[in-house]
Design a protein around this motif. Structure first.
Motif, mmCIF file in Angstrom:
data_model
loop_
_atom_site.group_PDB
_atom_site.id
_atom_site.type_symbol
_atom_site.label_atom_id
_atom_site.label_comp_id
_atom_site.label_asym_id
_atom_site.label_seq_id
_atom_site.Cartn_x
_atom_site.Cartn_y
_atom_site.Cartn_z
ATOM 1 N N PRO A 142 0.834 -1.205 0.000
ATOM 2 C CA PRO A 142 0.000 0.000 0.000
ATOM 3 C C PRO A 142 0.866 1.251 0.000
ATOM 4 O O PRO A 142 1.992 1.240 0.505
ATOM 5 C CB PRO A 142 -0.762 -0.106 1.315
ATOM 6 C CG PRO A 142 0.103 -0.942 2.197
ATOM 7 C CD PRO A 142 0.821 -1.899 1.299
ATOM 8 N N ASP B 260 -3.118 5.225 -1.194
ATOM 9 C CA ASP B 260 -4.123 4.178 -0.973
ATOM 10 C C ASP B 260 -4.769 4.323 0.402
ATOM 11 O O ASP B 260 -5.931 4.007 0.584
ATOM 12 C CB ASP B 260 -3.472 2.793 -1.032
ATOM 13 C CG ASP B 260 -2.830 2.516 -2.375
ATOM 14 O OD1 ASP B 260 -3.494 2.751 -3.399
ATOM 15 O OD2 ASP B 260 -1.661 2.081 -2.399
ATOM 16 N N ALA C 102 -4.996 -2.437 4.049
ATOM 17 C CA ALA C 102 -4.505 -2.721 2.696
ATOM 18 C C ALA C 102 -5.064 -4.056 2.206
ATOM 19 O O ALA C 102 -5.466 -4.187 1.043
ATOM 20 C CB ALA C 102 -2.981 -2.756 2.685
ATOM 21 N N ALA D 6 -8.510 -3.645 1.155
ATOM 22 C CA ALA D 6 -8.607 -2.904 -0.113
ATOM 23 C C ALA D 6 -8.169 -3.765 -1.297
ATOM 24 O O ALA D 6 -8.472 -3.448 -2.443
ATOM 25 C CB ALA D 6 -7.763 -1.636 -0.033
ATOM 26 N N LEU E 55 -5.214 -4.457 -2.833
ATOM 27 C CA LEU E 55 -4.481 -3.688 -3.832
ATOM 28 C C LEU E 55 -3.667 -4.635 -4.695
ATOM 29 O O LEU E 55 -2.771 -5.310 -4.210
ATOM 30 C CB LEU E 55 -3.543 -2.692 -3.134
ATOM 31 C CG LEU E 55 -4.218 -1.804 -2.112
ATOM 32 C CD1 LEU E 55 -3.194 -1.148 -1.202
ATOM 33 C CD2 LEU E 55 -5.066 -0.745 -2.802
ATOM 34 N N ARG F 47 2.623 2.408 -9.189
ATOM 35 C CA ARG F 47 1.400 1.721 -8.747
ATOM 36 C C ARG F 47 1.204 0.405 -9.489
ATOM 37 O O ARG F 47 0.612 -0.527 -8.968
ATOM 38 C CB ARG F 47 0.172 2.612 -8.951
ATOM 39 C CG ARG F 47 0.096 3.777 -7.989
ATOM 40 C CD ARG F 47 -1.062 4.676 -8.356
ATOM 41 N NE ARG F 47 -2.340 4.018 -8.113
ATOM 42 C CZ ARG F 47 -3.007 4.103 -6.959
ATOM 43 N NH1 ARG F 47 -2.505 4.808 -5.969
ATOM 44 N NH2 ARG F 47 -4.143 3.489 -6.808
#
Ligand code: GDP
Length: 596
Positions: A104, A175, A264, A267, A269, A299
């Motif tokens: 993150p 994030d 994180a 989320a 990611l 990213r």
């Protein structure tokens, strides 16, 4: 006691699985998932642990040697106590079409002096992912921390710069946002501002209640303050994660990092090193002997040495990549921050990196960007006064503020924010530590409204000055904060023109009227005070103001006079006003310039 996200995280850690897997498992088992988790009490949570262990143990035996089918790979991998947590990680997240989990990217926000810098330092000291190269302090705008083998990328420019500044340019890098609130101070103006920005960005928030070591720390006040701003902590049945820390004493830093990893995980990611590069410039400067140096956060995709890169109007070939500790690296993976050497020009903060096949394409894209960004040909201001001369009623002024240090910057921000000049809206567009760079001016020139670059205790890059000259953007440099404030204030005032105050001089009664070739002359009696030729008159009829204007002539008998005292008669002609009547009263006054 409700089962909070924190508790889920703890249970998951106990079991050696991820929180997400635990929640999924709980739902499969008909137990409330995270959404309903707040209504689960301790007893039930103990039962969950028990059930989970039973279930996983049962699942372990019969399938021990069989080939895992696709489904069972997706399902939580059974990690019992004999399996170390770390080795379980890669298995759990098989590289799929969705890519793999990336670290993150975290920003730290909060009110001044609440401990953002200290917190970032604390994390950097205790959890830095890579070793510093030969004592070189990089001063890079990001670093990577590590906890239990999992990485977190911190954008190391606390405050709004990285977050809001970049969002203003349309880039969303963060994030997760950490909101630092000092327990001895509570929610303050910039805390509220930060909450607004974080909410606007729709980024998950973790509150770090800092300075709990202090004798006057009042955590429950912070919590109730937060609740008033829509951030109800888990402890109160809400879903805002908060962690009590002492950045100074390095207390509960691990717990904070764990919560970041938990959020994180929720989320989810993901990124794929094979994808096209998606990276944002978070900082750029000119380094002596090295040329433009830009810090990016990747990213998605992989940025490599020798790539042809474009960032806005800047392009070049990646000559070298440096990790946050100053080590040369060959590539930057998703979630990583690196400094890039090799750009021909200084890339603008907030621009996205695009990797091209060759130099020709890179140059073409950069030129294209420049064409698109070029401001309209309308002449712009050269100086502060020019700038204001263009303005009419309410002036809107954007400011780019640069200072030598974070402390200086905050002080300058405060002073500028406190400036209160009627009719002027002053808005700090971007602020940051460092000299006025070309990219600052580029940014200023892309703003629709008038913009001004202010340096406090710093200088401006010669290229920046040249560009500012061309774009007509005033660059103001100060060493002493009060000079800066005075100058802006007086410039703002100049723009508005002087302020005047009315000073009464006398009252006059109109008793006769005479027609003259030049206009109507009022035969008057000065009832009190006096009349001066330079005075202004307000015509009052039946207590109503009819007209206000200048005295065109003042006579006593046949002579023009400069003034007539009370108790005497005189003839007055008012410029541009012939509708004077017997019985009108004239208030005579002058306008005097006063300090605004
Ligand atoms: P920033 O403006 O938010 O970056 O705040 P700083 O990190 O510069 O901290 C401001 C002041 O608070 C400094 O004097 C720090 O030493 C102090 N400070 C920061 N964290 C703590 C903490 O956890 N406990 C105590 N007692 N002081 C702290």
């Amino acid at each position: 006691m409700p089962l909070s996200k924190k508790r889920i995280y703890e249970i998951a850690r106990e079991l050696g699985v991820s929180s997400k897997e635990l929640i999924k498992k709980l739902e499969e088992m008909g137990m409330p998932g995270l959404k309903a988790a707040n209504s689960v009490d301790e007893e039930e949570s103990a039962l969950i642990v028990h059930l989970f262990e039973e279930e996983t143990a049962a699942a372990d035996k019969p399938t021990a040697k069989t080939e895992p089918d696709v489904e069972s790979v997706e399902k939580p991998v059974v990690v019992t106590k004999q399996a170390p947590k770390k080795t379980a990680k890669p298995k759990r997240k098989p590289a799929s079409t969705h890519g793999s989990v990336r670290p993150p990217i975290v920003s730290v926000l909060g009110h001044i002096d609440h401990g953002k810098t200290t917190l970032l330092d604390a994390i950097r000291e205790s959890h830095l992912a890579s070793k510093e190269a030969g004592g070189i302090t990089q001063g890079i705008a990001a670093y990577q921390a590590e906890l239990n083998g999992q990485k977190i990328t911190f954008i190391d420019t606390p405050g709004h710069k990285a977050f809001t500044g970049m969002r203003a340019r349309g880039a969303q890098v963060t994030d997760i946002a950490i909101l630092v609130v000092a327990a001895d101070d509570g929610v303050m103006a910039q805390t509220v501002e930060a909450i607004d920005h974080i909410k606007a960005a729709d980024v998950p928030i973790i509150v770090a209640i800092n300075k709990i070591d202090k004798a006057n720390a009042d955590v429950s006040k912070v919590i109730s303050d937060l609740a008033q701003h829509g951030l109800l902590p888990e402890a109160w049945g809400g879903d805002t994660i908060s962690v009590e820390v002492s950045a100074l004493e390095r207390k509960n830093i691990d717990e904070l990092l764990e919560m970041i990893l938990l959020v994180a995980e929720m989320a989810d990611l993901r990124a794929d090193p094979k994808n096209p590069v998606e990276a944002t410039i978070i900082e750029s400067h000119l380094a002596t002997g090295q040329g433009p140096v830009a810090t990016v956060v990747v990213r998605d995709g992989t940025l490599r040495v020798k790539d042809w890169a474009v960032a806005g109007a800047a392009q070049g070939r990646v000559k070298a990549l440096l990790d946050p500790s100053g080590n040369r690296v060959n590539e930057a993976l998703p979630g990583e921050a690196v400094s890039i050497l090799g750009f021909c020009d200084l890339p603008e903060v907030g621009t996205q990196i695009e990797v091209t096949k060759n130099q020709g394409q890179a140059k073409k894209l950069a030129q294209q960007y420049q064409r698109d960004q070029r401001p309209q040909a309308a002449p712009r201001a050269r100086t502060l006064d020019d700038l204001f001369a263009q303005k009419e009623e309410t002036a809107k002024l954007k400011v780019i503020l640069k200072a030598a240090s974070t402390g200086g910057l905050e002080a300058a921000r405060r002073e500028i924010a406190a400036l209160d000049v009627e009719g002027v809206e002053l808005d700090i567009l971007v602020s940051g530590v460092g000299g006025i760079s070309e990219s600052d001016i580029v940014l200023a020139s892309t703003v629709n409204e008038e913009c001004l670059a202010i340096g406090f205790g710093v200088s401006a890059d010669p290229k920046a000055l040249k560009l500012a000259e061309r774009e007509g953007i005033p660059v103001l440099l100060y060493d002493i904060i009060y000079h800066l404030v005075d100058e802006i204030e007086s410039a703002l005032k100049r723009q508005l023109g002087p302020a005047y105050e009315e000073r009464a001089m006398g009252t006059v009664e109109v008793r006769n009227l005479f027609k003259a070739p030049s206009g109507m002359i009022a035969g008057c009696y000065v009832a009190d005070g006096r009349v001066e030729r330079r005075g202004l008159v307000r015509v009052i009829r039946n207590n109503t103001e009819m007209f206000t204007g200048e005295i065109a002539s003042l006579r006593r008998f046949e002579d023009d006079v400069r003034e007539v005292q009370s108790g005497r008669e005189c003839g007055i002609r008012i410029r541009d006003f012939n509708d004077i009547q017997i019985g009108d009263r004239l208030q005579v006054f002058v306008l005097e310039e006063v300090e605004r």
